[in-house]
Design an enzyme around this catalytic site. Structure first.
Site, PDB file in Angstrom:
ATOM      1  N   ALA A 115      -3.542  -3.176  10.774  1.00 54.38           N
ATOM      2  CA  ALA A 115      -2.415  -2.431  11.356  1.00 54.38           C
ATOM      3  C   ALA A 115      -2.263  -2.710  12.849  1.00 54.38           C
ATOM      4  O   ALA A 115      -1.161  -2.991  13.339  1.00 54.38           O
ATOM      5  CB  ALA A 115      -2.593  -0.938  11.118  1.00 54.38           C
ATOM      6  N   CYS A 148     -10.776  -7.624   2.426  1.00 56.46           N
ATOM      7  CA  CYS A 148     -10.691  -7.693   0.963  1.00 56.46           C
ATOM      8  C   CYS A 148     -11.387  -8.933   0.406  1.00 56.46           C
ATOM      9  O   CYS A 148     -11.608  -9.026  -0.807  1.00 56.46           O
ATOM     10  CB  CYS A 148      -9.236  -7.667   0.519  1.00 56.46           C
ATOM     11  SG  CYS A 148      -8.380  -6.125   0.935  1.00 56.46           S
ATOM     12  N   GLY A 202      -8.973   2.701  12.176  1.00 67.21           N
ATOM     13  CA  GLY A 202      -9.593   2.401  10.893  1.00 67.21           C
ATOM     14  C   GLY A 202     -10.533   3.481  10.389  1.00 67.21           C
ATOM     15  O   GLY A 202     -10.430   4.657  10.757  1.00 67.21           O
ATOM     16  N   ALA A 203     -11.454   3.069   9.550  1.00 70.16           N
ATOM     17  CA  ALA A 203     -12.392   3.989   8.916  1.00 70.16           C
ATOM     18  C   ALA A 203     -13.739   3.305   8.760  1.00 70.16           C
ATOM     19  O   ALA A 203     -13.845   2.079   8.841  1.00 70.16           O
ATOM     20  CB  ALA A 203     -11.857   4.437   7.556  1.00 70.16           C
ATOM     21  N   GLY A 213     -17.003   5.125  -0.590  1.00 72.10           N
ATOM     22  CA  GLY A 213     -15.853   5.666   0.130  1.00 72.10           C
ATOM     23  C   GLY A 213     -15.936   5.432   1.626  1.00 72.10           C
ATOM     24  O   GLY A 213     -16.947   4.957   2.155  1.00 72.10           O
ATOM     25  N   ILE A 270       3.129   8.919  20.383  1.00 72.97           N
ATOM     26  CA  ILE A 270       1.870   8.503  19.750  1.00 72.97           C
ATOM     27  C   ILE A 270       2.134   8.215  18.269  1.00 72.97           C
ATOM     28  O   ILE A 270       2.664   9.055  17.542  1.00 72.97           O
ATOM     29  CB  ILE A 270       0.773   9.573  19.889  1.00 72.97           C
ATOM     30  CG1 ILE A 270       0.434   9.798  21.374  1.00 72.97           C
ATOM     31  CG2 ILE A 270      -0.488   9.146  19.142  1.00 72.97           C
ATOM     32  CD1 ILE A 270      -0.670  10.806  21.622  1.00 72.97           C
ATOM     33  N   GLY A 314      -2.650   2.418   9.464  1.00 78.19           N
ATOM     34  CA  GLY A 314      -3.869   1.856   8.898  1.00 78.19           C
ATOM     35  C   GLY A 314      -4.726   2.902   8.206  1.00 78.19           C
ATOM     36  O   GLY A 314      -4.253   3.971   7.815  1.00 78.19           O
ATOM     37  N   GLY A 329      -4.890  -3.059   3.011  1.00 80.79           N
ATOM     38  CA  GLY A 329      -4.349  -4.014   3.972  1.00 80.79           C
ATOM     39  C   GLY A 329      -2.850  -4.189   3.832  1.00 80.79           C
ATOM     40  O   GLY A 329      -2.146  -4.396   4.827  1.00 80.79           O
ATOM     41  N   TYR A 383      10.657 -16.960 -18.425  1.00 80.14           N
ATOM     42  CA  TYR A 383       9.946 -17.292 -19.658  1.00 80.14           C
ATOM     43  C   TYR A 383       9.775 -18.799 -19.809  1.00 80.14           C
ATOM     44  O   TYR A 383      10.711 -19.579 -19.673  1.00 80.14           O
ATOM     45  CB  TYR A 383      10.694 -16.780 -20.897  1.00 80.14           C
ATOM     46  CG  TYR A 383      10.207 -17.448 -22.167  1.00 80.14           C
ATOM     47  CD1 TYR A 383       8.902 -17.255 -22.601  1.00 80.14           C
ATOM     48  CD2 TYR A 383      11.025 -18.309 -22.893  1.00 80.14           C
ATOM     49  CE1 TYR A 383       8.419 -17.893 -23.740  1.00 80.14           C
ATOM     50  CE2 TYR A 383      10.554 -18.948 -24.033  1.00 80.14           C
ATOM     51  CZ  TYR A 383       9.246 -18.740 -24.453  1.00 80.14           C
ATOM     52  OH  TYR A 383       8.770 -19.379 -25.563  1.00 80.14           O
TER      53      TYR A 383
END
Length: 540
Positions: A11, A42, A113-114, A243, A276, A280, A299, A424
């Site tokens: 982000a 990823c 982020g995290a 997590g 502000i 992300g 992402g 197809y």
């Protein structure tokens, strides 16, 4: 305009670069805690499995390359510690020198982020216990595996990253066990679909144990055992993938509206504080179907919403349409994908959901490499609006998911999406696309032409009192009377037209065709088991 961006990766770097493309005169500064400002998060499991060989491939942009490409000023190893919204100042510390510095801004972007959740148990700091969030994490895991002393591994967390890590450990000859506290693996899948995947993973040598809590990790300096609420598992390596938590604790007390540490934003990416923005993994967006706040630490979400935020900062008026929880994952011999609401979620949101599960060819059955998709399609019975799709198969499940995403985002009904002229040719699809095939089956079910028990209904005992009728290509259900579809030209000997009959075949199609014939000949109480014996274990 002077803009300070806290954090890089997806982000932050997207917003900063777009701001400079919008106006080269902007003064944009990125403050990033780590050394890497842009990496392929990823792709980390695939580095562990040697699918991606070179560690340099994980780095999308170095700070120097990114700065030259964009004109953005980048400061790495610089951690923001305080934001003063009234003075429009950010305080940050240089992690190398310990020196503190204050930066002014006209507009601020928070994209910090995290971080992985560290379970509150003993043993997380033992050797060979890893998280998987950064390139450094993946490098350390691969080095440990490549050293040749890892035979068994425990992966804590049966989400997408956890399962991908397990697959790639197995590719390197490691025996993995996956543990999770949840009812099932794969968040965002209905229970019966998740159970099907869990069975396939077990067959491939990746056992998934659910409804189990990890209570400790033991070892003499180095991990040897994982303790759980059920049993202990021997392990030479542990990956904690249970997590992530937003890195927003330094923002407490400044008046920023948050939910469980995740910053709330509107459709423009604005927070409740003037000038502000947030994006992300640390920010909330909203669900495109329900309009409710949603956390989408992906992402794709970071890049799409980040681009819109940059344009809005420059005066545009774009609203982010939201997310659907879309996800796709590669597993051993199997791909899984999903989007929209699960059946349970749809019901909780006040819809009147109806679903169908089909087992359909993924390309022309005669073409080399042809396989099957298991597709669950969910719609609102009242409005016929498409609500969700879940797909499992060895082929390109993302095609089915992406068609569904398009339909849902455009608020399409089953009628809107019927008879589409989809691509197809035998190497790519079937003449009636698998998505369209499933849609037709669901419409038949809604219209009463196809009367069924779903696998979930069958597992819950809905077929009690029904006689199982084997309609497979060849007799396959022990103890059940076998009926060859093509021979039915009238009432079937041994089957009473008033009797409750559960018609079961390999995939569901032959049972439907048999039901159609039996109805014509006066049979009033027939049901077809969706997905047949491909999806459910059936006993007479």
């Amino acid at each position: 305009m002077k803009v300070v961006v806290l954090g890089g990766v997806a982000a932050g770097t997207k917003i900063a670069a777009k701001l400079m493309r919008e106006n080269r005169g902007n003064e944009v500064l990125v403050l990033n805690k780590g050394k890497n400002i842009s990496y392929a998060g990823c792709g980390l499991p695939y580095y562990v499995g040697h699918v991606i060989e070179d560690r340099e491939q994980l780095i999308v942009n170095t700070p120097e390359k990114y700065a030259k490409l964009t004109g953005v000023t980048v400061m790495t190893e610089t951690e923001a510690t305080k934001v003063d919204p009234e003075a429009k100042k950010v305080t940050a510390v240089n992690l190398a020198t310990g020196q503190e510095q204050t930066y002014d801004y006209d507009k601020l972007v928070i994209s910090v982020g995290a971080s992985p959740i560290k379970p509150p148990i003993e043993g997380c700091d033992l050797e060979n216990v890893f998280f998987v969030r950064t390139p450094e994490d993946a490098i350390r895991i691969r080095e440990a595996v490549d050293a040749g002393n890892v035979k068994r591994a425990v992966v804590v967390g049966a989400g997408y990253i956890g399962l991908e890590i397990a697959e790639n450990l197995k590719l390197q000859g490691v025996r993995p066990f996956v543990l999770d506290m949840a009812e099932h693996a794969l968040p965002g899948f209905d229970a019966e679909m998740a159970e099907y995947v869990e069975g396939k993973l077990q067959e491939s040598g990746i056992p998934v144990v659910t409804k189990v809590a990890v209570t400790g990790i033991e070892g003499d300096g180095k991990v040897e055992k994982v303790l759980t609420s059920k049993k202990a598992y021997k392990a030479d390596l542990v990956v904690l993938s249970a997590g992530i938590r937003p890195n927003t604790s330094f923002l407490d007390g400044i008046g920023l509206e948050m939910f469980k540490g995740t910053i709330l934003t509107n459709g423009k990416g604005e927070t409740n504080l003037p000038d502000i923005y947030a994006a992300g993994d640390c920010a909330m967006v909203h669900n495109a179907l329900t309009e409710k706040a949603a956390w989408s630490p992906m992402g794709s979400t970071a890049n799409i919403s980040g681009r819109l935020i940059a344009q809005n900062m420059m005066g545009a008026d774009f609203g982010y349409r939201g997310v659907l929880g879309t996800a796709v994952c590669k597993l051993p011999g199997l791909n899984v994908g999903r989007t929209g609401l699960t059946e349970a979620q749809a019901e909780a949101e006040g819809f009147h959901p109806v679903s169908v599960i089909t087992v359909v060819d993924d390309k022309a059955h005669y073409f080399p490499g042809a396989g099957a998709f298991v597709i669950k399609m969910i719609a609102d019975k009242d409005s016929l609006r498409l609500l969700g799709v879940q797909v499992i198969g060895a082929g390109a499940v993302d095609k089915v998911v992406d068609i569904a995403v398009t339909g849902i985002m455009l608020k399409g009904t089953l009628t809107d999406l019927a008879d589409m002229d989809l691509a197809y040719a035998p190497p790519f699809s079937t003449a009636i696309h698998p998505f369209e095939h499933t849609l037709n089956v669901l419409m038949n079910k809604i219209n009463g032409k196809f009367e069924t028990f779903t696998p979930a209904e069958y597992a819950a005992g809905a077929a009690e009192g029904y006689k199982v009728v084997d309609a497979c290509l060849a007799p396959s259900i022990e103890g059940a009377p076998y009926v060859e579809l093509t021979t039915v030209e009238g009432p079937v000997e041994g089957l009473d037209p008033e009797e409750k009959l559960l018609l079961v075949c390999n995939k569901g199609k032959r049972a439907y065709l048999l039901q159609n014939r039996l109805k014509f000949y006066g049979y009033k109480n027939t049901k077809v088991l969706e997905g047949g014996i491909t999806f459910s274990d059936v006993e007479a």
